[in-house]
Design a protein around this motif. Structure first.
Motif: not given
Length: 138
Positions: A17-23, A25-36, A39-43
Motif C-alpha cells: 500500500a505504501l509503494r502504491r501511494q508513492a510516486s 522515483d520519490s524519496p518516499w518510494l526509495r525509503l519504502v524499498d530500503r525498509l523492504a 526487513a526481507f533483502r527484497a532488493s
C-alpha cells in the motif's frame, strides 16, 4: 493460516500500500524499498511466473544478472487456475541496479509488489513480483 502467516501477509499488504501511494522515483518510494530490503533483502529477490522465467521468451533480460534460481510457487491466481501459481525465485545482488529497467519493461499494466515465495524444499522467502496493476481510480 498461522498467526505468523497472517502477520507476514498484513506486513506485506502495508508495504505494498505504501509503494502504491508513492510516486515513481520519490524519496518516499526509495525509503519504502530500503525498509523492504532491511526487513526481507527484497532488493536482491525477484519472483517470476511468466515471460521472464528461465526458458521463457524474455528471460534474456535477467540472464546477465547472474545469481541463483529456485523453483517454487506463490499464492494467487493466474488465468484462474487456482491458489498456487508455479514461479521461480531469482536471488541476485545485481537486481539492485536493474529495478528501474524492469519497472519500465513491465510497464503501467503491472506493479511491483512484495509477496511470499514458497520453495519446493519448504522454505519461504519474501521477494518482489510483478502483478497485474489494479485499474486506475476515476
Amino acid at each position: 493460516m498461522s498467526a505468523d502467516g497472517r502477520l507476514l501477509n498484513e506486513t506485506l499488504q502495508a508495504f505494498n500500500a505504501l509503494r502504491r501511494q508513492a510516486s515513481d522515483d520519490s524519496p518516499w518510494l526509495r525509503l519504502v524499498d530500503r525498509l523492504a530490503h532491511a526487513a526481507f533483502r527484497a532488493s536482491d529477490t525477484l519472483i517470476v511466473y511468466g515471460s521472464l522465467s528461465p526458458g521463457a521468451p524474455n528471460h534474456h533480460r535477467l540472464a546477465p544478472l547472474g545469481g541463483t534460481w529456485e523453483p517454487g510457487w506463490v499464492e494467487g491466481e493466474r488465468d484462474h487456475v487456482g491458489p498456487h501459481v508455479s514461479a521461480h525465485l531469482l536471488r541476485s545482488p545485481a537486481l539492485r541496479d536493474h529495478w528501474d529497467m524492469l519497472d519500465r519493461f513491465e510497464g503501467a499494466a503491472y506493479e511491483r509488489i512484495l509477496v511470499p515465495f514458497h520453495s519446493h524444499q519448504g522454505s519461504r522467502v519474501v521477494g518482489y513480483l510483478y502483478a497485474a496493476a489494479p485499474p486506475p481510480v476515476t
